[in-house]
Write an enzyme that holds these catalytic residues in place. Sequence first.
Site, PDB file in Angstrom:
ATOM      1  N   GLU A  44       7.659  -2.923   7.267  1.00  0.00           N
ATOM      2  CA  GLU A  44       8.655  -2.184   6.495  1.00  0.00           C
ATOM      3  C   GLU A  44      10.058  -2.372   7.075  1.00  0.00           C
ATOM      4  O   GLU A  44      10.854  -1.438   7.147  1.00  0.00           O
ATOM      5  CB  GLU A  44       8.308  -0.692   6.442  1.00  0.00           C
ATOM      6  CG  GLU A  44       6.937  -0.477   5.812  1.00  0.00           C
ATOM      7  CD  GLU A  44       6.705   0.952   5.402  1.00  0.00           C
ATOM      8  OE1 GLU A  44       7.641   1.580   4.893  1.00  0.00           O
ATOM      9  OE2 GLU A  44       5.574   1.429   5.603  1.00  0.00           O
ATOM     10  N   GLY A  97       0.835  -1.194   0.000  1.00  0.00           N
ATOM     11  CA  GLY A  97       0.000   0.000   0.000  1.00  0.00           C
ATOM     12  C   GLY A  97       0.863   1.233   0.000  1.00  0.00           C
ATOM     13  O   GLY A  97       2.013   1.190   0.424  1.00  0.00           O
ATOM     14  N   ASN A 106       2.076   5.141   1.091  1.00  0.00           N
ATOM     15  CA  ASN A 106       2.244   5.723   2.427  1.00  0.00           C
ATOM     16  C   ASN A 106       0.895   6.279   2.895  1.00  0.00           C
ATOM     17  O   ASN A 106       0.244   7.005   2.159  1.00  0.00           O
ATOM     18  CB  ASN A 106       3.268   6.878   2.384  1.00  0.00           C
ATOM     19  CG  ASN A 106       4.695   6.354   2.300  1.00  0.00           C
ATOM     20  OD1 ASN A 106       4.933   5.144   2.397  1.00  0.00           O
ATOM     21  ND2 ASN A 106       5.638   7.262   2.123  1.00  0.00           N
ATOM     22  N   GLY A 107       0.497   5.912   4.107  1.00  0.00           N
ATOM     23  CA  GLY A 107      -0.766   6.406   4.625  1.00  0.00           C
ATOM     24  C   GLY A 107      -1.956   5.542   4.239  1.00  0.00           C
ATOM     25  O   GLY A 107      -3.097   5.940   4.433  1.00  0.00           O
TER      26      GLY A 107
END
Lengths: 320, 268, 286
Positions: free
Chosen positions: B163, B37, B39-40
């Site tokens: 991450e 996905g 960022n955010g």
Amino acid sequence: MKNIVIGQYIPGEGFFYRLDPRTKIISVIVLMVAVFLLDSIYHLLVASGVAMILLLVGKISIGRVFRGLRPLLVLLVFTFVFQILFNRQGAILVNETLTLSATSIVGVLFLTVLWRMLARRGKFRFLLLLMYLGGLYLAMRYLTFWWQITTFPFVIYEDGVTMSIFVIVRLVVIITLSTVLTLTTKPTDLTQGLEKLMRPLKVIGIRSEDFALIISISLRFIPTILDEANKIMSAQASRGADFAEGKLKDKIKQVISLLVPMFIIAFKRSEELADAMESRNFVPGKPRSRINELVFNRLDVLTSVFVVMCLTGSILIRVL
Amino acid sequence: MSYIEIEDLSFSYTGKRKILENINLLIEQGEWVAVLGHNGSGKSTLAKLMIGLLDPMSGSIKIDSTLLEEETTYEIRKKIGIVFQNPDNQFVGVTVKDDIAFGMENLLVPRAEMLEKIDFFARKVGMSDFLDKEPASLSGGQKQRVAIAGILAMQTKIIIFDEATSMLDPYARAELMDYIRELHDEGITIIMITHDIEEAMLADRLVILKEGKIHADGAKKQLLGQPEVFETSSLELPMAIRIAGMLENNDDKLKAVKEYLWEFSFDR
Amino acid sequence: MGIQFRQVSYHYPSGSINFYPAISDISLSIAAKGEFIAIVGHTGSGKSTLAQHMNALIFPTSGEVEIFGSVVSKRRDKKVKYNDLRQKVGLVFQFPEYQLFEETVEKDIMFGPINFKVPVEEAREIAKKAIVMVGLDESYLRRNPFNLSGGEKRRVAIAGILALDPEILVLDEPTSGLDPQGKKQMMELFKDIQDKTGKTIILITHDMDLVYEHTSRVIVLNDGLLVYDGSPDALFKRDDLAKYHLNYPETIRVLSAIKERFGVDIDVYQKDAISAANVIRLVMGQ
């Protein structure tokens, strides 16, 4: 940044390294009390002799210990001067008259300038300071001609000298003791020792485990935070905030430009660290098993006996 | 009954804007799932919810048939561990040994057993020679491997990588991926949160999040055949697949190249 | 003009507190205009150490760096205003968003210019231009930088350096932590800055795809030594990059695999997917 040494710990071998940190902490405290109990300069000199022998036995370089004294030199000199000038007891040793005249003022100024310039070179600072003080005395004692402004007496009493020596020796012995502790004990062992010793404080609601964990995490993050501070300082220097140059007004802004990011990062760090600890099942206040264990051995017993003897000795001397 | 069951999960910090909305996800034991996905997109929030660091607004998470709630977090965290992004901020111990021990200490593992496990798992992640080293003298990749050892030592069956490679250089990243592949081969369930498609190519299954919702969920091969899924969620396809997508189908030779390009992407 | 390194070394005896990896005997020259340079090398190879020499943040232990006519060497020269060199060469650190500290974006961007004695009104004008240059609009100036998204914060931080109007812009891993979209936009931003201003841009990066596609010159460091300084095209034609811990760009890797698998003579040196597809068609198709 690699391998930064936290605290004063220097890896090594020898007697002191093999002692349990708890023994060391308690011993140092007890020995300090013992030293404080001694009220005669001669007993104190014996005590410092014993301290010297301990250093030799423990194979600790005396130079190292004296380097530990360096930050306290100013305090020592101050104590010395204070005692010499203001202690008015005992027989009079020196009784001179000092003069403030045109020539002696010039002499004093000259000596001050000379001293500051030489001191800036950074070597033999302590010796220079002593020579400066001696020089001041000589200047005011002998440069008496031209425009005498005023004169004042300079009197040294016997007790002034003995007391100043007494106080200084006592300070040196005490600092030596604590330096031996920090030189030979890893910060982690020190924390763990403190934790175990503070355990009884649970009664008044202080949890020594938490305290120890806080200390060990702080120790763990000191190099990281130093590294970070260096990075942010460089980053702000890239924006013209040179921390070495600049006026006071600019300095304040520069310090803010360092502190705000440091705070934000520290905050983020602590949040992430808390998450990491929690996700590995850390629950504050829950009992934990420990990977590092402390064990007393024969050396610890011997040391304890020696320390108790020292304490008893000084109590006896004091009472008798 | 799936190993991990996420049902109708929603989350919001403020009560207004939802970070995650109606997430439904079933993960089987031994699967390797990449959660992708932008960022955010809410992918890290999902990880934090799964390990009980955040409380859902609504919906539920079950791990190995245990519902995740306040009373069960301690038990759940024995089954699921997480490696975070910043190698520095999850290194709790003063030395490698202390850090591997940290989780076990919390589980009251006896000292003798801890020492054994530290030896075993440090060897597993190639950190045996560093047991007494301080974090300041380790590289980022080494610190991440220590984190893995610490989790494995707790007998965890599921590891989330949030991450975990994003602050490493390509070399350390490839090395860490090799260790993760090994864990997967040994039956550990891997949930890999990332925005790096090359990294996601090692997974069996891709879950794509977009603005807090599941945008796509399926086998790797199936999803890669739908480039629009990636384009609409600010993600990139692997280079080989992108090139394959540009080649025509009407030529046998080009078809063979296309097939090979797919193969190439999968066999990294 | 520009920057010249003459036999620059930087190292400290082991044991002393030292924040940077060493570099040895580095000589190179960087033009003041029009270059797009990548500095690559594994972690600890000295890339960041090299970059910090470029604006006198650290001083060489031997050799000298000439920055726009001022010489920086081990001995600090009282006549050289090192701070002023930092205006000539703007250095954007990795994760620059962490250097933000003011309560508005405008104030934060103005921090640099004001340090360099630019009058407040002028600095305000500069901030307006800088924020637009990084692809945000003027309404951002009044916002609190801590309420922005990660990508926006990074742009504001870059604007803070652009506000100094440096001749050369050095960026340490400016795309790290960004998603693919963010990365792409960031690279477009640098291209745009270069097109508009002609400034030399230096990127420190691990991303070989980005090096191959965007830059015109690569400097490779390995264990503190300069091992390559030339075009990216020539660099990736070499077959010994593994010994410097470098990868090949993805297009080259994919095309090389096809070349080997199908035994065809294909020009593998393509910079993007479109041209890669074209050469495949050329060789394989009718």
